[in-house]
Write a protein that holds these residues in place. Sequence first.
Motif, PDB file in Angstrom:
ATOM      1  N   GLN A   3      -6.368   8.713  -0.040  1.00  0.00           N
ATOM      2  CA  GLN A   3      -6.666   8.992   1.363  1.00  0.00           C
ATOM      3  C   GLN A   3      -5.651   8.331   2.293  1.00  0.00           C
ATOM      4  O   GLN A   3      -5.210   8.922   3.285  1.00  0.00           O
ATOM      5  N   ALA A   4      -5.246   7.107   1.952  1.00  0.00           N
ATOM      6  CA  ALA A   4      -4.279   6.390   2.783  1.00  0.00           C
ATOM      7  C   ALA A   4      -2.903   7.042   2.724  1.00  0.00           C
ATOM      8  O   ALA A   4      -2.116   6.935   3.671  1.00  0.00           O
ATOM      9  N   THR A  38      -8.995   6.428  -5.086  1.00  0.00           N
ATOM     10  CA  THR A  38      -9.369   7.365  -4.031  1.00  0.00           C
ATOM     11  C   THR A  38      -8.989   6.826  -2.647  1.00  0.00           C
ATOM     12  O   THR A  38      -8.527   7.575  -1.776  1.00  0.00           O
ATOM     13  N   LYS A  39      -9.137   5.527  -2.463  1.00  0.00           N
ATOM     14  CA  LYS A  39      -8.741   4.917  -1.189  1.00  0.00           C
ATOM     15  C   LYS A  39      -7.248   5.101  -0.940  1.00  0.00           C
ATOM     16  O   LYS A  39      -6.811   5.428   0.162  1.00  0.00           O
ATOM     17  N   ARG A  40      -6.436   4.923  -1.978  1.00  0.00           N
ATOM     18  CA  ARG A  40      -4.997   5.058  -1.813  1.00  0.00           C
ATOM     19  C   ARG A  40      -4.596   6.525  -1.646  1.00  0.00           C
ATOM     20  O   ARG A  40      -3.627   6.833  -0.949  1.00  0.00           O
ATOM     21  N   ALA A  62     -12.755   3.871  -6.947  1.00  0.00           N
ATOM     22  CA  ALA A  62     -12.699   3.669  -5.492  1.00  0.00           C
ATOM     23  C   ALA A  62     -11.304   3.290  -5.013  1.00  0.00           C
ATOM     24  O   ALA A  62     -10.857   3.728  -3.945  1.00  0.00           O
ATOM     25  N   ASP A  63     -10.591   2.476  -5.803  1.00  0.00           N
ATOM     26  CA  ASP A  63      -9.267   2.027  -5.376  1.00  0.00           C
ATOM     27  C   ASP A  63      -8.285   3.182  -5.354  1.00  0.00           C
ATOM     28  O   ASP A  63      -7.510   3.333  -4.406  1.00  0.00           O
ATOM     29  N   GLU A 100     -11.706  10.400  -9.720  1.00  0.00           N
ATOM     30  CA  GLU A 100     -12.075  10.366  -8.309  1.00  0.00           C
ATOM     31  C   GLU A 100     -13.082   9.265  -8.016  1.00  0.00           C
ATOM     32  O   GLU A 100     -13.143   8.740  -6.901  1.00  0.00           O
ATOM     33  N   ASP A 106       0.831  -1.201   0.000  1.00  0.00           N
ATOM     34  CA  ASP A 106       0.000   0.000   0.000  1.00  0.00           C
ATOM     35  C   ASP A 106       0.870   1.257   0.000  1.00  0.00           C
ATOM     36  O   ASP A 106       0.570   2.243  -0.688  1.00  0.00           O
TER      37      ASP A 106
END
Length: 357
Positions: free
Chosen positions: A74-75, A70-72, A67-68, A64, A21
């Motif tokens: 944010q992470a 945007t998740k990364r 989902a993948d 945006e 990640d």
Amino acid sequence: MKQIDLVYRTAFAELAQRTFDAQFRADFPLEGRFVSVPVKGRTYWYFDLPTPEGKDKRTYVGPEDDADITKRVQAHKEVKDDIRERRKLVTMLLRSGGLSAPDRFAGEVTKVLADAGLFRLRALVVGSVAFSCYAGLLGVRLPSTSMQTGDADFAQDFAISAEVKDSLPPILDLLRSIDSTFRAVPHQADKAKIVSFSNSVNYRVEFLTTNRGSDDYTGKPSPMPALGGASAENLRFLDFLIYEPVRTVLLHREGVSVNIPSPERYAVHKLIVASRRRTDVLGRAKRDKDLVQASLLSEALAETRQSYLLADAYHEAWGRGEAWQEAIRSGLRLMPDHGKLALADALGVTVDQLGNG
């Protein structure tokens, strides 16, 4: 051969996932920031990275509504804190879990190439640096003496390098960022091409590729568009080794997310190439290490009830024709008894039946 305690196997798996990640950081450094930009009724992520000139360099990231991505994004904000936690996991796995790290310099070389995007471009680390990852990946203890090396080898499929439409920064610049004495080593068959780099203590970094199904390419360097100006040595049997790699973590610093060959392919490949080593002192030393590694991985796969994977890889290699079969037979004649026994058990034959098909 002993399995590692479950708590450490779980910790290694967690570290591998968290390191993967965090590889997002290699493409989008922590000093930059993500911005959301509307374009023609749809919103996209971009990445702004400050430059010495005071103007941000903007890089496209993706939509945006992916989902993948945007998740990364944010992470990414949590990576700084995660680095400290991952370093603690690495220390625990090395000190208490009985796992081994690569030599520190190999770790630094691999990390600088990983941060530059080598593994994002679907390259692999191969050889003994890759071998150092298998203990954690398989959850067994492997002797550290079988991992000692004076070089680091990386491989990329020729077609991938030609088609990916992206490239690393200059390899020599990356290596000199960790050791200023690195120099390019011209290839013997074509002085204009560089497949390896060496420093003042003769530590060697080499790039390898597949021979594209023809012996005409063997011994000749191939230009690799994705490798930052470097070429690669064409090697026979390499296509078998690097097919369907696995992602894991190298236990260096906070962990380095890497691609390595699957352990069953690594074991069979080492059996094949062992018999093709030169007969001088260095060649014999490499041959002996090949055979030890092939034997240990055969045992490890048996210990972890994955012998069927070893059998599948063996049968695939055997089915490639007479030249492959003879190479396997030659390797088997040199293989330590404990390795032969593990391989024979995987194939459901007796040791004296090995090499008969």
